[in-house]
Design a protein around this motif. Sequence first.
Motif, PDB file in Angstrom:
ATOM      1  N   GLY A  71       0.221  -2.864  -9.291  1.00 24.35           N
ATOM      2  CA  GLY A  71       0.576  -3.576  -8.066  1.00 24.35           C
ATOM      3  C   GLY A  71      -0.633  -4.059  -7.286  1.00 24.35           C
ATOM      4  O   GLY A  71      -1.743  -3.559  -7.441  1.00 24.35           O
ATOM      5  N   LYS A  72      -0.368  -5.034  -6.427  1.00 27.25           N
ATOM      6  CA  LYS A  72      -1.450  -5.687  -5.695  1.00 27.25           C
ATOM      7  C   LYS A  72      -2.158  -4.723  -4.749  1.00 27.25           C
ATOM      8  O   LYS A  72      -3.381  -4.758  -4.602  1.00 27.25           O
ATOM      9  N   ALA A  73      -1.390  -3.810  -4.127  1.00 24.12           N
ATOM     10  CA  ALA A  73      -1.989  -2.883  -3.170  1.00 24.12           C
ATOM     11  C   ALA A  73      -3.026  -1.994  -3.854  1.00 24.12           C
ATOM     12  O   ALA A  73      -4.140  -1.818  -3.355  1.00 24.12           O
ATOM     13  N   LEU A 149       0.062 -11.954  14.902  1.00 21.92           N
ATOM     14  CA  LEU A 149      -0.292 -12.763  13.745  1.00 21.92           C
ATOM     15  C   LEU A 149       0.921 -13.560  13.296  1.00 21.92           C
ATOM     16  O   LEU A 149       2.042 -13.078  13.387  1.00 21.92           O
ATOM     17  N   HIS A 150       0.673 -14.767  12.803  1.00 21.06           N
ATOM     18  CA  HIS A 150       1.793 -15.574  12.302  1.00 21.06           C
ATOM     19  C   HIS A 150       2.112 -15.262  10.853  1.00 21.06           C
ATOM     20  O   HIS A 150       3.203 -15.492  10.383  1.00 21.06           O
ATOM     21  N   ASP A 151       1.104 -14.776  10.131  1.00 22.49           N
ATOM     22  CA  ASP A 151       1.248 -14.694   8.685  1.00 22.49           C
ATOM     23  C   ASP A 151       0.582 -13.415   8.185  1.00 22.49           C
ATOM     24  O   ASP A 151      -0.569 -13.421   7.780  1.00 22.49           O
ATOM     25  N   PHE A 152       1.347 -12.312   8.220  1.00 25.13           N
ATOM     26  CA  PHE A 152       0.762 -11.025   7.846  1.00 25.13           C
ATOM     27  C   PHE A 152       0.399 -10.962   6.369  1.00 25.13           C
ATOM     28  O   PHE A 152      -0.548 -10.323   5.983  1.00 25.13           O
ATOM     29  N   ARG A 175       1.111  -5.767   2.255  1.00 26.67           N
ATOM     30  CA  ARG A 175       1.679  -6.712   3.226  1.00 26.67           C
ATOM     31  C   ARG A 175       1.341  -6.341   4.666  1.00 26.67           C
ATOM     32  O   ARG A 175       1.500  -7.143   5.564  1.00 26.67           O
ATOM     33  N   PHE A 176       0.910  -5.105   4.844  1.00 27.31           N
ATOM     34  CA  PHE A 176       0.747  -4.623   6.223  1.00 27.31           C
ATOM     35  C   PHE A 176      -0.678  -4.199   6.536  1.00 27.31           C
ATOM     36  O   PHE A 176      -0.894  -3.373   7.411  1.00 27.31           O
ATOM     37  N   ILE A 177      -1.632  -4.737   5.817  1.00 28.20           N
ATOM     38  CA  ILE A 177      -3.005  -4.286   6.042  1.00 28.20           C
ATOM     39  C   ILE A 177      -3.431  -4.434   7.511  1.00 28.20           C
ATOM     40  O   ILE A 177      -4.059  -3.535   8.050  1.00 28.20           O
ATOM     41  N   PRO A 178      -3.045  -5.530   8.192  1.00 22.00           N
ATOM     42  CA  PRO A 178      -3.423  -5.606   9.614  1.00 22.00           C
ATOM     43  C   PRO A 178      -2.849  -4.439  10.426  1.00 22.00           C
ATOM     44  O   PRO A 178      -3.524  -3.911  11.312  1.00 22.00           O
ATOM     45  N   VAL A 179      -1.630  -4.027  10.094  1.00 23.24           N
ATOM     46  CA  VAL A 179      -1.020  -2.914  10.828  1.00 23.24           C
ATOM     47  C   VAL A 179      -1.775  -1.621  10.531  1.00 23.24           C
ATOM     48  O   VAL A 179      -2.102  -0.842  11.435  1.00 23.24           O
TER      49      VAL A 179
END
Length: 317
Positions: A71-73, A149-152, A175-179
């Motif tokens: 997986g990407k993560a 953010l508009h595009d997480f 998908r939630f790295i900013p969080v």
Amino acid sequence: MDISFIIPAKDEEESIPELTSWISRVMQTHGFSYEVIFIDDGSSDGTWEQIKKQRESNPSIKGLKFNRNFGKAAALQVGFKEAQGEVVVTMDADLQDSPEEVPELYKMIKEQKFDLVSGWKKKRHDPISKTLPSKFFNAVTRRMSGIKLHDFNCGLKAYNSQVVKNISVYGDMHRFIPVIAKWAGFAKIGEKVVEHRERKYGYSKFGWRRLISGFLDLLTLMFVGKFAKKPMHFFGTMGILSFLFGFGFTIKILWDKMDSIYISKIPLKREVYQQPIFYLALVALVIGVQLFLTGFLADLLARQSVSKKDYLIVESV
Ligand code: UDP
Ligand code: MG
């Protein structure tokens, strides 16, 4: 080293040569020192051969190969560990993100001191089946995390290397790295409108299921972020509420019964076991105690993992 590129790739053999030459062109024009770390995430085509071929002619290209698809993560996490650059840039391997954006992202990290800058695919080249759920997903994530953010989920992001060395991304949490970054205390998060291009080769690896799993991941993340280190605060609060609720009813039932025997001596209209609140009281008391016990157990578990670092020292004198 100025910049580390981290590029997860699953079945992207056609894109790899074009992408590497494009990146090195941009890097040379701007005079950056750089490395490109490809992570072959269990590809079944010639992605790994392509990476090795690129490496032969350009020592800045590095490659890691997973033995299966993780997986990407997971791919990003490994890249984060390996990266040596002062600014770390993640991007997709499919040529949908443009390396031309990187110098500007670098500047935002270095000069404007952003911890993290996320790309914003304002004008997207994706089918509506993808853009519409994505709008919803972004709105929910924005509300729940408080990050504007508009595009997480944009693959193109730039980080101060300190950020990537101190967060961990697992499961589908890419998908939630900013969080995740915000929870770790890296709150200066910005965004930059980036060019999004049509997929030239290959196919998209994420289907409609991303919406459901994305939403579940968000719930987990909010819960873990708030309570992982102090689960008793969650379970205890619920337990106390439930217990008090049941306790209040119990007092009322007892009071009425005493009253009917000793004070007013008017018999009850219904026996205790015929009253609905008797059952409510019973259930609420039991659930309250259960929640409390769960809280204790969860706290014991959390204590086991104190060795895992959950703080970060940024400076010391
Ligand atoms: N990817 C990966 N492992 C996976 C799925 C995707 O490394 O299990 C990579 C993929 O090769 C690409 C990036 O993640 O470089 C984004 O994937 P994709 O372009 O399919 O997603 P989309 O752009 O459709 O959201
Ligand atoms: Mg793509």
